[in-house]
Design a protein around this motif. Structure first.
Motif, PDB file in Angstrom:
ATOM      1  N   PHE A   1       0.861  -1.184   0.000  1.00  0.00           N
ATOM      2  CA  PHE A   1       0.000   0.000   0.000  1.00  0.00           C
ATOM      3  C   PHE A   1       0.896   1.232   0.000  1.00  0.00           C
ATOM      4  CE2 PHE A   1      -2.393   3.294   2.462  1.00  0.00           C
ATOM      5  CZ  PHE A   1      -3.396   3.516   1.518  1.00  0.00           C
ATOM      6  N   ASP A   2       0.790   2.008  -1.074  1.00  0.00           N
ATOM      7  CA  ASP A   2       1.581   3.239  -1.183  1.00  0.00           C
ATOM      8  C   ASP A   2       0.650   4.364  -1.610  1.00  0.00           C
ATOM      9  OD1 ASP A   2       3.316   5.305  -1.597  1.00  0.00           O
ATOM     10  OD2 ASP A   2       4.634   4.245  -2.994  1.00  0.00           O
ATOM     11  N   PRO A   3       0.069   5.078  -0.645  1.00  0.00           N
ATOM     12  CA  PRO A   3      -0.941   6.091  -0.984  1.00  0.00           C
ATOM     13  C   PRO A   3      -0.394   7.237  -1.814  1.00  0.00           C
ATOM     14  CG  PRO A   3      -0.307   6.264   1.316  1.00  0.00           C
ATOM     15  CD  PRO A   3       0.304   4.993   0.809  1.00  0.00           C
ATOM     16  N   SER A   4       0.923   7.432  -1.834  1.00  0.00           N
ATOM     17  CA  SER A   4       1.493   8.517  -2.636  1.00  0.00           C
ATOM     18  C   SER A   4       1.319   8.273  -4.128  1.00  0.00           C
ATOM     19  CB  SER A   4       2.978   8.698  -2.320  1.00  0.00           C
ATOM     20  OG  SER A   4       3.732   7.567  -2.740  1.00  0.00           O
ATOM     21  N   LEU A   5       0.946   7.020  -4.504  1.00  0.00           N
ATOM     22  CA  LEU A   5       0.767   6.685  -5.922  1.00  0.00           C
ATOM     23  C   LEU A   5      -0.617   7.108  -6.437  1.00  0.00           C
ATOM     24  CD1 LEU A   5       2.308   3.082  -5.896  1.00  0.00           C
ATOM     25  CD2 LEU A   5       3.406   5.212  -6.633  1.00  0.00           C
ATOM     26  N   LEU A   6      -1.511   7.488  -5.556  1.00  0.00           N
ATOM     27  CA  LEU A   6      -2.877   7.849  -5.975  1.00  0.00           C
ATOM     28  C   LEU A   6      -2.901   9.313  -6.405  1.00  0.00           C
ATOM     29  CD1 LEU A   6      -4.896   6.019  -3.156  1.00  0.00           C
ATOM     30  CD2 LEU A   6      -4.422   5.211  -5.489  1.00  0.00           C
ATOM     31  N   THR A   7      -2.336   9.557  -7.568  1.00  0.00           N
ATOM     32  CA  THR A   7      -2.147  10.937  -8.034  1.00  0.00           C
ATOM     33  C   THR A   7      -3.075  11.324  -9.179  1.00  0.00           C
ATOM     34  OG1 THR A   7      -0.397  10.173  -9.531  1.00  0.00           O
ATOM     35  CG2 THR A   7       0.281  10.938  -7.333  1.00  0.00           C
ATOM     36  N   HIS A   8      -3.813  10.371  -9.733  1.00  0.00           N
ATOM     37  CA  HIS A   8      -4.690  10.698 -10.854  1.00  0.00           C
ATOM     38  C   HIS A   8      -5.821  11.615 -10.372  1.00  0.00           C
ATOM     39  CE1 HIS A   8      -7.550  10.158 -14.179  1.00  0.00           C
ATOM     40  NE2 HIS A   8      -6.500   9.775 -14.911  1.00  0.00           N
ATOM     41  N   GLU A   9      -6.255  12.506 -11.238  1.00  0.00           N
ATOM     42  CA  GLU A   9      -7.302  13.459 -10.877  1.00  0.00           C
ATOM     43  C   GLU A   9      -8.569  12.769 -10.399  1.00  0.00           C
ATOM     44  OE1 GLU A   9      -9.887  17.127 -12.899  1.00  0.00           O
ATOM     45  OE2 GLU A   9      -8.346  16.076 -14.056  1.00  0.00           O
ATOM     46  N   SER A  10      -8.924  11.656 -11.031  1.00  0.00           N
ATOM     47  CA  SER A  10     -10.145  10.948 -10.626  1.00  0.00           C
ATOM     48  C   SER A  10      -9.971  10.288  -9.267  1.00  0.00           C
ATOM     49  CB  SER A  10     -10.533   9.905 -11.673  1.00  0.00           C
ATOM     50  OG  SER A  10      -9.567   8.876 -11.757  1.00  0.00           O
ATOM     51  N   GLU A  11      -8.728   9.948  -8.918  1.00  0.00           N
ATOM     52  CA  GLU A  11      -8.480   9.371  -7.596  1.00  0.00           C
ATOM     53  C   GLU A  11      -8.623  10.427  -6.510  1.00  0.00           C
ATOM     54  OE1 GLU A  11      -5.526   5.714  -8.832  1.00  0.00           O
ATOM     55  OE2 GLU A  11      -4.675   7.728  -8.622  1.00  0.00           O
ATOM     56  N   ALA A  12      -8.115  11.613  -6.788  1.00  0.00           N
ATOM     57  CA  ALA A  12      -8.268  12.708  -5.825  1.00  0.00           C
ATOM     58  C   ALA A  12      -9.750  13.023  -5.611  1.00  0.00           C
ATOM     59  CB  ALA A  12      -7.528  13.940  -6.320  1.00  0.00           C
ATOM     60  N   ALA A  13     -10.522  13.029  -6.704  1.00  0.00           N
ATOM     61  CA  ALA A  13     -11.956  13.332  -6.594  1.00  0.00           C
ATOM     62  C   ALA A  13     -12.682  12.236  -5.816  1.00  0.00           C
ATOM     63  CB  ALA A  13     -12.558  13.483  -7.980  1.00  0.00           C
ATOM     64  N   LEU A  14     -12.310  10.968  -6.056  1.00  0.00           N
ATOM     65  CA  LEU A  14     -12.954   9.857  -5.355  1.00  0.00           C
ATOM     66  C   LEU A  14     -12.602   9.887  -3.864  1.00  0.00           C
ATOM     67  CD1 LEU A  14     -14.669   7.332  -5.387  1.00  0.00           C
ATOM     68  CD2 LEU A  14     -12.670   6.028  -6.181  1.00  0.00           C
ATOM     69  N   LEU A  15     -11.348  10.135  -3.551  1.00  0.00           N
ATOM     70  CA  LEU A  15     -10.942  10.229  -2.149  1.00  0.00           C
ATOM     71  C   LEU A  15     -11.658  11.380  -1.440  1.00  0.00           C
ATOM     72  CD1 LEU A  15      -7.154   9.525  -2.603  1.00  0.00           C
ATOM     73  CD2 LEU A  15      -8.681   8.198  -1.114  1.00  0.00           C
ATOM     74  N   ALA A  16     -11.828  12.468  -2.161  1.00  0.00           N
ATOM     75  CA  ALA A  16     -12.481  13.636  -1.560  1.00  0.00           C
ATOM     76  C   ALA A  16     -13.916  13.315  -1.153  1.00  0.00           C
ATOM     77  CB  ALA A  16     -12.448  14.805  -2.530  1.00  0.00           C
ATOM     78  N   ILE A  17     -14.655  12.647  -2.023  1.00  0.00           N
ATOM     79  CA  ILE A  17     -16.041  12.342  -1.705  1.00  0.00           C
ATOM     80  C   ILE A  17     -16.126  11.259  -0.631  1.00  0.00           C
ATOM     81  CG2 ILE A  17     -16.361  10.636  -3.557  1.00  0.00           C
ATOM     82  CD1 ILE A  17     -18.955  13.207  -2.380  1.00  0.00           C
ATOM     83  N   LEU A  18     -15.196  10.317  -0.633  1.00  0.00           N
ATOM     84  CA  LEU A  18     -15.167   9.304   0.423  1.00  0.00           C
ATOM     85  C   LEU A  18     -14.960   9.954   1.794  1.00  0.00           C
ATOM     86  CD1 LEU A  18     -13.016   6.517  -1.288  1.00  0.00           C
ATOM     87  CD2 LEU A  18     -15.420   6.327  -0.622  1.00  0.00           C
ATOM     88  N   GLY A  19     -14.073  10.928   1.856  1.00  0.00           N
ATOM     89  CA  GLY A  19     -13.787  11.588   3.116  1.00  0.00           C
ATOM     90  C   GLY A  19     -14.951  12.383   3.655  1.00  0.00           C
ATOM     91  N   ASP A  20     -15.918  12.676   2.808  1.00  0.00           N
ATOM     92  CA  ASP A  20     -17.060  13.499   3.217  1.00  0.00           C
ATOM     93  C   ASP A  20     -18.172  12.676   3.864  1.00  0.00           C
ATOM     94  OD1 ASP A  20     -17.812  16.151   3.390  1.00  0.00           O
ATOM     95  OD2 ASP A  20     -19.011  16.107   1.573  1.00  0.00           O
TER      96      ASP A  20
END
Length: 555
Positions: free
Chosen positions: A454-473
């Motif tokens: 597991f290397d969270p620094s690899l989640l750099t794609h724009e769609s990954e940032a958007a998905l993480l953002a909504i998950l955190g909400d």
């Protein structure tokens, strides 16, 4: 970093700044962070500087700038920008944002749950349909919304008791008994009575169980039909609700209020408080002293208890059972009821809209082939719960009734809910969950296993940032849904999450690609994306569970 972690970090910075003499303010116990309107404004935003600057005798932007300088020193925060009159827009680095995926998976079913209402005992009364017929669409809406609200309140930490008020004391029961007797005799229903196939069914069953009942005088026969008819109708109501995924902790009989002396105890307490008055031969509760448009009769001039007497007794009974908050869900025809109930609450010395809360639900219409559906196969005159479930199933029925604010009338399109397409909202969300399950199955077949890396620094794609953002909400949405008593926010959130997931699925591979007939080598990017996939699956499942809707693994 979760929103809760960020909130705690901001508060720590504020405390350190106060200790250093930069600010002279009382630091709040919690700092609220929200998603900015656009991704260009970062991952999270807070207006805490604008809230505290005046108390610190500072310009909000100056306050925000000082706070930003401290926040930028925190590991996991990439940048902090001061915007407008003093908003703080915070961007997390990829690794910090990506850690959320692992946090969600490890939290499992508890992700999204909180403690905002911990220690609060809530009595939630809903449906409470009279035992004189099947549950109509309005009651069906309350069944779906009420059960979802109970789940949301529990997710916020409250201890919730689901209660059904069984109205077995009054004129409507007399009309029901007369209607059954008339049906058994082959006579038309009384002018003010009930009709429909269910009346014929129940009447026939009672005649079969009591062969000589029609030979009795009408008053005696009517009592037989009353007792067994109510019992059978209520049994059917309970079964219908159970099959709809709705079960109650308490079934409270109205008769108990009159038989147990609860009415007399409530009147005695209000009299002791100086809230009652004898006038015109009747006993009145002086509700005008608490904002009602007129005083209310509690004991009529003939000595009989008015309907409102049961209301005051029932309210006091719940408070004596230890409930901090009583929530009552009523139909659209009860708007005029709210004022007197809140005045009654205040007359007891309680706080309206805190100790007593009343939710009013609007009407539901079924639509098929573009036209309203008005007739029931069983009830005849109105569409009932079973009709809706038969047409679209429990999941689609519950979801469609819960996804809109109860303040609005809704049209339930049966044709839409029968489609397995993306314009059907319940299918869209359930399909997203099923897709996450399929991704995980196929990834495992290809040798992608979460535990291997597991290397969270690899989640750099724009769609990954958007998905993480909504998950955190999700935790914030659950807390807000509980606070505002609005479970429809969960459904709307899930639809947004499903949209973000489908977009990510289209743009980012979890499984290794096939080249020249062979799979590429599995790497940490695949494994880390599987964590993100599974975090989405868990969040979708948790959200659907709050709505009482299943999370299928295949569709």
């Amino acid at each position: 970093m979760t929103p809760e972690d960020l909130s705690a970090a901001i508060r720590t910075c504020l405390l350190e700044a106060v200790d250093a003499g930069e600010f002279a303010v009382d630091v709040p116990s919690a700092v609220r962070v929200e998603r900015p309107r656009g991704r260009e404004h970062g991952d999270w935003s807070t207006n805490v500087a604008m809230q505290l600057a005046k108390k610190a005798s500072m310009n909000p932007r100056d306050f925000a700038t000082k706070l930003a300088q401290r926040l930028e020193q925190i590991d996991g925060i990439a940048s902090v920008d001061v915007a407008g009159p003093g908003f703080l827009n915070i961007t997390l680095d990829a690794a910090s944002a990506g850690e959320l995926a692992k946090t969600i998976v490890e939290a499992g079913r508890s992700f999204g749950r909180g403690e905002a209402l911990a220690g609060r005992r809530v009595n939630l009364e809903f449906v409470s349909a009279n035992p004189t017929g099947p549950i109509h669409l309005g009651g069906t809406r309350w069944a779906a919304v009420g059960d979802s609200l109970a789940r949301v309140l529990e997710a916020a930490g409250a201890a919730v008791t689901r209660e059904y008020y069984f109205n077995d004391h009054g004129a409507q029961i007399d009309r029901f008994a007369r209607s059954l007797l008339a049906s058994a005799k082959g006579e038309p229903a009384p002018e003010d009575g009930y009709a429909g196939g269910y009346i014929t069914e129940i009447a026939s069953t009672i005649v079969e169980n009591h062969p000589g009942v029609l030979d009795l005088p009408d008053d005696q026969a009517q009592e037989v039909f009353r007792a067994e008819g109510v019992d059978r109708m209520f049994g059917e109501i309970k079964e219908s609700l159970h099959n709809f995924g709705v079960d109650f902790d308490v079934f409270f009989h109205e008769n108990n209020l009159h038989d147990s002396g609860a009415v007399e105890r409530a009147i005695a307490k209000l009299t002791e408080l100086g809230r009652m008055e004898e006038r015109d031969g009747a006993v009145w509760l002086k509700t005008t002293e608490f904002g009602d448009d007129k005083d209310r009769v509690v004991i009529k001039s003939d000595g009989e208890a008015a309907y409102f007497a049961g209301d005051i007794a029932y309210y006091l009974d719940k408070r004596e059972r230890g409930f901090d908050t009583e929530i009552i869900m009523l139909g659209a025809d009860h708007h005029g009821y709210v004022g007197r109930m809140m005045a009654m609450c205040a007359a007891f010395g309680d706080t309206p809209n805190e100790n007593l809360q009343i939710l009013i639900g609007q009407m539901v219409n079924l639509v098929k082939d573009g036209a309203p559906v008005r007739m029931s196969k069983r009830a005849g005159t109105v569409v009932v719960l079973e009709d809706l479930v038969e047409a679209v199933g429990v999941d689609a029925a519950r979801y469609s009734l819960t996804r809109n604010s109860t303040d609005s009338n809704i049209d339930v399109d049966l044709d839409l809910l029968a489609r397995r397409t993306n314009d059907n909202p319940v299918f869209y969300v359930q399909y997203a969950h099923a897709r996450t399950c399929n991704v995980a199955r196929l990834a495992h077949e290809d040798g992608v296993h979460r535990e291997d890396g597991f290397d969270p620094s690899l989640l750099t794609h724009e769609s990954e940032a958007a998905l993480l953002a909504i998950l955190g909400d999700f935790p914030r949405v659950v807390a807000q849904s509980a606070e505002l008593r609005e479970p429809h926010r969960i459904a709307r959130y899930l639809e947004t999450l499903a949209s973000k997931f489908h977009k990510w699925y289209d743009q980012c591979r979890v499984r290794p690609a096939m080249n020249d007939g062979e799979l590429d080598e599995v790497c940490d990017l695949h494994r880390t994306r599987l964590w993100l996939n599974d975090a989405t699956r868990q969040t979708l499942a948790n959200g659907l569970d709050l709505l009482g809707v299943s999370a299928p693994e295949r569709l």
